[in-house]
Design a protein around this motif. Structure first.
Motif, PDB file in Angstrom:
ATOM      1  N   ALA A 149       0.785  -1.443  -0.555  1.00 27.84           N
ATOM      2  CA  ALA A 149       0.058   0.136  -0.250  1.00 27.84           C
ATOM      3  C   ALA A 149       1.225   1.130  -0.091  1.00 27.84           C
ATOM      4  O   ALA A 149       0.559   2.867  -0.563  1.00 27.84           O
ATOM      5  N   GLU A 150       1.832   1.238   0.354  1.00 26.14           N
ATOM      6  CA  GLU A 150       2.863   2.397   0.423  1.00 26.14           C
ATOM      7  C   GLU A 150       3.891   2.714  -0.637  1.00 26.14           C
ATOM      8  O   GLU A 150       3.847   4.228  -0.989  1.00 26.14           O
ATOM      9  N   GLN A 151       3.876   1.999  -0.555  1.00 27.66           N
ATOM     10  CA  GLN A 151       4.458   1.809  -2.198  1.00 27.66           C
ATOM     11  C   GLN A 151       3.541   2.751  -3.769  1.00 27.66           C
ATOM     12  O   GLN A 151       3.998   3.599  -4.419  1.00 27.66           O
ATOM     13  N   LEU A 152       1.742   1.866  -3.524  1.00 27.61           N
ATOM     14  CA  LEU A 152       1.047   2.498  -4.406  1.00 27.61           C
ATOM     15  C   LEU A 152       0.704   3.985  -4.134  1.00 27.61           C
ATOM     16  O   LEU A 152       0.843   4.393  -5.275  1.00 27.61           O
ATOM     17  N   MET A 153       0.459   4.010  -2.789  1.00 26.44           N
ATOM     18  CA  MET A 153       0.207   5.767  -2.424  1.00 26.44           C
ATOM     19  C   MET A 153       1.323   6.570  -2.399  1.00 26.44           C
ATOM     20  O   MET A 153       1.228   8.297  -2.714  1.00 26.44           O
ATOM     21  N   ALA A 154       2.746   6.270  -3.132  1.00 30.81           N
ATOM     22  CA  ALA A 154       3.488   6.550  -3.902  1.00 30.81           C
ATOM     23  C   ALA A 154       3.188   7.108  -4.715  1.00 30.81           C
ATOM     24  O   ALA A 154       4.054   8.647  -5.206  1.00 30.81           O
ATOM     25  N   ILE A 155       2.049   7.154  -5.660  1.00 30.39           N
ATOM     26  CA  ILE A 155       2.042   7.498  -6.818  1.00 30.39           C
ATOM     27  C   ILE A 155       0.903   8.241  -7.023  1.00 30.39           C
ATOM     28  O   ILE A 155       0.146   8.201  -6.581  1.00 30.39           O
ATOM     29  N   ASN A 156       1.173   9.481  -8.034  1.00 30.97           N
ATOM     30  CA  ASN A 156      -0.134  10.165  -7.858  1.00 30.97           C
ATOM     31  C   ASN A 156      -0.548  10.045  -8.255  1.00 30.97           C
ATOM     32  O   ASN A 156      -1.206   9.291  -9.158  1.00 30.97           O
ATOM     33  N   GLY A 157      -2.187   9.968  -7.353  1.00 39.20           N
ATOM     34  CA  GLY A 157      -3.599   9.734  -7.658  1.00 39.20           C
ATOM     35  C   GLY A 157      -3.824   8.178  -7.288  1.00 39.20           C
ATOM     36  O   GLY A 157      -4.535   7.624  -7.426  1.00 39.20           O
ATOM     37  N   VAL A 158      -2.961   8.407  -6.567  1.00 44.51           N
ATOM     38  CA  VAL A 158      -3.072   7.180  -5.755  1.00 44.51           C
ATOM     39  C   VAL A 158      -3.542   6.998  -4.548  1.00 44.51           C
ATOM     40  O   VAL A 158      -2.718   7.529  -3.390  1.00 44.51           O
ATOM     41  N   GLY A 159      -5.244   6.605  -4.016  1.00 45.03           N
ATOM     42  CA  GLY A 159      -5.041   7.490  -2.012  1.00 45.03           C
ATOM     43  C   GLY A 159      -5.194   5.924  -1.799  1.00 45.03           C
ATOM     44  O   GLY A 159      -4.637   4.789  -2.207  1.00 45.03           O
ATOM     45  N   LYS A 160      -5.983   6.114  -0.332  1.00 49.03           N
ATOM     46  CA  LYS A 160      -5.917   4.908   0.200  1.00 49.03           C
ATOM     47  C   LYS A 160      -6.843   3.728   0.040  1.00 49.03           C
ATOM     48  O   LYS A 160      -6.358   2.392   0.226  1.00 49.03           O
ATOM     49  N   ALA A 161      -7.998   4.602  -0.933  1.00 48.95           N
ATOM     50  CA  ALA A 161      -9.340   3.163  -1.367  1.00 48.95           C
ATOM     51  C   ALA A 161      -8.113   2.556  -2.204  1.00 48.95           C
ATOM     52  O   ALA A 161      -8.769   1.326  -2.376  1.00 48.95           O
TER      53      ALA A 161
END
Length: 237
Positions: free
Chosen positions: A65-77
């Motif tokens: 999840a942390e790696q994904l949320m580092a991408i612009n536009g990717v939030g927690k959901a």
């Protein structure tokens, strides 16, 4: 106006996917997946960004999840859904052979089906569609209101046969009364379903009747072949 354009694009892409699922590239597959968690926004650019950042669609669904949320536009959901689906896919791929959805053999089908009726006190009916490896690709289940009869919707069964890529079918039901022998109504229902299957290019390979630990197999008792021969000689079934 912008939302309408996105809605139209989503509908067109979804319709195309339903008709030609194997024609989609990885970023298109990810784009459609993101429809479920990104309402009314263009997910094409986000799909491209994720695949570019991680190197491929497999790596996207392997990221945390942390790696994904580092991408612009990717939030927690969005991150949570990608991680969840990645774990589900890996769980499915790691399924042991003993947990497979394949019937092991025609002779063992009845043993494997018996467990489905364990403790059931009213009539229950199953319709299984199988692929060429005898893996279940679709199942219909009907529960009766009494211990004496169960209604199976033949229209639903015919529709299931028309939309699923199946080669074989198996039907099964129970007799809570304790008598495992097929009734006249059982024979009639088997004949109709066998006829429906043949119309769809599907072979009905067995009808199993279960009563406690006792079973009756139309295949093993050669009753299925007898009914199939009657179908071929009688147009009134």
């Amino acid at each position: 106006m912008q939302e309408n354009l996105h809605d139209g694009h989503r509908e067109r892409l979804t319709d195309k996917f339903i008709k030609f699922p194997d024609s989609f590239s990885d970023h298109e597959l990810l784009e459609i997946f993101l429809f479920t968690v990104v309402p009314r926004k263009d997910t094409n650019l986000l799909a491209h960004s994720l695949i570019k950042a991680f190197g491929g669609i497999k790596q996207v669904f392997s990221a945390d999840a942390e790696q994904l949320m580092a991408i612009n536009g990717v939030g927690k959901a969005i991150a949570a859904q990608i991680v969840l689906h990645g774990k589900l896919m890996r769980k499915i791929m790691q399924t042991r052979p003993s947990e497979s959805n394949a019937f092991s053999s025609l002779y063992n089908i009845k043993q494997e089906i018996t467990a489905l009726f364990d403790g059931v006190k009213i009539e229950k009916f199953y319709f299984f569609l199988l692929n060429g490896k005898h893996e279940r690709v679709f199942t219909l289940e009907y529960m009766g209101k009494t211990e004496e009869n169960v209604y199976a919707n033949t229209e639903e069964m015919a529709y299931a046969m028309s939309v699923n890529k199946a080669r074989f079918a198996v039907i099964a039901h129970n007799h809570p009364s304790g008598n495992v022998e097929p009734s006249i109504e059982d024979d009639k229902a088997t004949s109709r379903i066998c006829y429906m299957c043949e119309l769809h290019g599907i072979s009905l390979i067995d009808h199993i009747i279960v009563s406690g630990q006792k079973t009756y197999s139309y295949y093993l008792e050669k009753r299925l072949e007898y009914l199939r021969e009657r179908i071929r000689s009688d147009d009134n079934i």
